[in-house]
Motif scaffolding. Sequence first.
Motif, PDB file in Angstrom:
ATOM      1  N   GLN A 153      15.769   6.809  -4.286  1.00 25.75           N
ATOM      2  CA  GLN A 153      16.293   7.727  -3.287  1.00 25.75           C
ATOM      3  C   GLN A 153      15.162   8.106  -2.343  1.00 25.75           C
ATOM      4  N   GLY A 154      15.162   7.582  -1.129  1.00 25.56           N
ATOM      5  CA  GLY A 154      14.137   7.910  -0.144  1.00 25.56           C
ATOM      6  C   GLY A 154      12.966   6.947  -0.188  1.00 25.56           C
ATOM      7  N   PRO A 155      11.929   7.249   0.602  1.00 22.15           N
ATOM      8  CA  PRO A 155      10.779   6.349   0.702  1.00 22.15           C
ATOM      9  C   PRO A 155       9.924   6.376  -0.569  1.00 22.15           C
ATOM     10  N   ILE A 156       9.203   5.289  -0.798  1.00 20.97           N
ATOM     11  CA  ILE A 156       8.290   5.192  -1.924  1.00 20.97           C
ATOM     12  C   ILE A 156       6.947   5.765  -1.487  1.00 20.97           C
ATOM     13  N   PRO A 157       6.430   6.779  -2.170  1.00 23.05           N
ATOM     14  CA  PRO A 157       5.162   7.384  -1.753  1.00 23.05           C
ATOM     15  C   PRO A 157       3.961   6.505  -2.112  1.00 23.05           C
ATOM     16  N   VAL A 158       3.271   5.994  -1.100  1.00 17.97           N
ATOM     17  CA  VAL A 158       2.041   5.218  -1.289  1.00 17.97           C
ATOM     18  C   VAL A 158       1.000   5.746  -0.308  1.00 17.97           C
ATOM     19  N   MET A 212      -4.030   2.423  -0.481  1.00 14.60           N
ATOM     20  CA  MET A 212      -3.371   1.434  -1.348  1.00 14.60           C
ATOM     21  C   MET A 212      -2.870   0.232  -0.547  1.00 14.60           C
ATOM     22  N   VAL A 213      -2.314   0.507   0.619  1.00 13.60           N
ATOM     23  CA  VAL A 213      -1.715  -0.552   1.440  1.00 13.60           C
ATOM     24  C   VAL A 213      -2.777  -1.299   2.237  1.00 13.60           C
ATOM     25  N   PHE A 214      -3.757  -0.572   2.782  1.00 12.35           N
ATOM     26  CA  PHE A 214      -4.813  -1.169   3.600  1.00 12.35           C
ATOM     27  C   PHE A 214      -6.183  -0.820   3.017  1.00 12.35           C
ATOM     28  N   PRO A 215      -6.600  -1.478   1.940  1.00 13.73           N
ATOM     29  CA  PRO A 215      -7.870  -1.106   1.304  1.00 13.73           C
ATOM     30  C   PRO A 215      -9.096  -1.360   2.181  1.00 13.73           C
ATOM     31  N   HIS A 216      -8.993  -2.253   3.155  1.00 14.16           N
ATOM     32  CA  HIS A 216     -10.125  -2.568   4.037  1.00 14.16           C
ATOM     33  C   HIS A 216      -9.936  -1.975   5.431  1.00 14.16           C
ATOM     34  N   GLY A 217      -9.001  -1.057   5.586  1.00 17.82           N
ATOM     35  CA  GLY A 217      -8.730  -0.448   6.883  1.00 17.82           C
ATOM     36  C   GLY A 217      -7.658  -1.218   7.643  1.00 17.82           C
TER      37      GLY A 217
END
Length: 55
Positions: free
Chosen positions: A4-9, A13-18
Amino acid sequence: MALQGPIPVSFDMVFPHGCYVVGEVEPVKDFDASTNGRFVQSRDRSGPSMSCATS
């Protein structure tokens, strides 16, 4: 079980190198709120009142 709703990340986590944008950034049009002569920029509905943009 459905989510239900967006996944909190986190950003890290998504861009470890920027992350950076290659190309132009332009506002996203809110087609429901805009009229023929009036442009309304879309807002982020999941958080604080922030404008949306696309590249």
